[in-house]
Design an enzyme around this catalytic site. Structure first.
Site, mmCIF file in Angstrom:
data_model
loop_
_atom_site.group_PDB
_atom_site.id
_atom_site.type_symbol
_atom_site.label_atom_id
_atom_site.label_comp_id
_atom_site.label_asym_id
_atom_site.label_seq_id
_atom_site.Cartn_x
_atom_site.Cartn_y
_atom_site.Cartn_z
ATOM 1 N N MET A 137 44.302 46.809 46.514
ATOM 2 C CA MET A 137 44.257 47.956 45.613
ATOM 3 C C MET A 137 43.203 48.941 46.112
ATOM 4 O O MET A 137 42.011 48.627 46.126
ATOM 5 C CB MET A 137 43.898 47.479 44.200
ATOM 6 C CG MET A 137 44.797 46.379 43.671
ATOM 7 S SD MET A 137 44.059 45.456 42.302
ATOM 8 C CE MET A 137 43.943 46.747 41.065
ATOM 9 N N ILE A 153 39.984 39.703 42.828
ATOM 10 C CA ILE A 153 38.932 39.627 43.844
ATOM 11 C C ILE A 153 38.209 40.961 43.967
ATOM 12 O O ILE A 153 38.842 42.008 44.144
ATOM 13 C CB ILE A 153 39.517 39.221 45.201
ATOM 14 C CG1 ILE A 153 40.238 37.874 45.081
ATOM 15 C CG2 ILE A 153 38.427 39.146 46.270
ATOM 16 C CD1 ILE A 153 41.057 37.513 46.304
ATOM 17 N N GLY A 203 38.466 49.617 43.545
ATOM 18 C CA GLY A 203 38.969 49.045 44.800
ATOM 19 C C GLY A 203 38.829 47.538 44.865
ATOM 20 O O GLY A 203 37.758 47.015 44.642
ATOM 21 N N SER A 204 39.896 46.839 45.170
ATOM 22 C CA SER A 204 39.840 45.384 45.092
ATOM 23 C C SER A 204 41.128 44.766 45.620
ATOM 24 O O SER A 204 41.891 45.398 46.330
ATOM 25 C CB SER A 204 39.600 44.964 43.638
ATOM 26 O OG SER A 204 40.405 45.731 42.781
ATOM 27 N N ARG A 205 41.378 43.524 45.216
ATOM 28 C CA ARG A 205 42.531 42.779 45.707
ATOM 29 C C ARG A 205 42.918 41.713 44.683
ATOM 30 O O ARG A 205 42.067 41.176 43.963
ATOM 31 C CB ARG A 205 42.142 42.143 47.040
ATOM 32 C CG ARG A 205 43.035 41.046 47.561
ATOM 33 C CD ARG A 205 42.563 40.636 48.935
ATOM 34 N NE ARG A 205 43.148 39.392 49.397
ATOM 35 C CZ ARG A 205 43.145 38.993 50.650
ATOM 36 N NH1 ARG A 205 42.568 39.732 51.576
ATOM 37 N NH2 ARG A 205 43.703 37.855 51.003
#
Length: 234
Positions: free
Chosen positions: A116, A173, A203-205
């Protein structure tokens, strides 16, 4: 006429999306900073250097609008189907591979990861319906989200949903910019597919661990939408 046009734009935006509650304080602070920058700028600078005051206004307005857009929640037709696993987040598919899960299953699983970017919608949704049987927060590093080690070394929230078809594990995450993971699930709760599960800031995953042999319906580098795109069928 300009006021009516602006009102029309605002109403159109409102009809297409709302602002997530996690963004209220951040947006209020951003609006305060915007006012603190531009009021002195117009008062002290605009008389002699109008162009400079205009540049300051445009840049600060862009940053404020970007902050608002980060917390947007688009209105969508969500996917609900017992035989489908839906994407828990907006973004791009960066990993489809077999991994060994050391945290919960203690065996091999098929991992699908969605990266993301700060420009994506950051609301997270349940990939399937089921009972929350595991939900654990882990402190960790803030490696860039596309780094393979981020799945096991970054700050993260791991949860498992169980239903008649089996169990699916997902991880929120944190990335290099993400400093706060929000998860609304509790162990013992019944979670509905595509309903809100949480939020990750900046911002991430999100990783999804599926049983081996699951039919994956997405491809690497594919853009997906949370709660809408079918990730897999089982």
């Amino acid at each position: 006429m300009p006021i009516k046009f602006l009102a029309y734009i605002c109403v159109s935006i409102y009809n297409q999306m709302t602002i997530h509650r996690e963004g209220y304080k951040s947006i209020a602070f951003g609006a305060l900073v915007f006012a603190m920058i531009n009021l002195p700028s117009f008062y002290f600078i605009s008389a002699n250097e109008f162009w400079l005051s205009g540049i300051i206004f445009i840049i600060s307005l862009f940053l404020l609008l970007f902050l608002i857009s980060f917390f947007r929640v688009p209105k969508r037709m969500l996917t609900v189907a017992d035989n489908c696993v839906v994407c828990p987040a907006d973004g791009k598919v960066v990993v489809i591979e077999e991994v060994f899960d050391e945290e919960y299953f203690k065996d091999k699983r098929l991992q699908v990861s969605i990266f993301m970017s700060p420009a994506n919608v950051h609301q997270n949704r349940n990939p399937v319906s089921g009972e929350v049987v595991y939900n654990q927060y882990h402190r960790g590093k803030y490696l860039v989200a596309w780094n393979p080690k981020s799945s096991t070394e970054n700050e993260r929230q791991t949860y498992v949903l169980r239903n008649a078809k089996g169990e699916i594990l997902a991880k929120q995450i944190a990335g290099a910019l993400a400093k706060r993971i929000v998860n609304y699930l509790t162990v013992g709760q019944h979670a509905e597919q595509s309903a809100e599960m949480g939020f990750i800031k900046f911002g991430s995953r999100v990783d999804v661990l599926l049983p081996l042999g699951t039919q994956v319906d997405v491809k690497l580098n594919q853009a997906v939408k949370g709660g809408v795109t079918v990730l897999a069928k089982w």
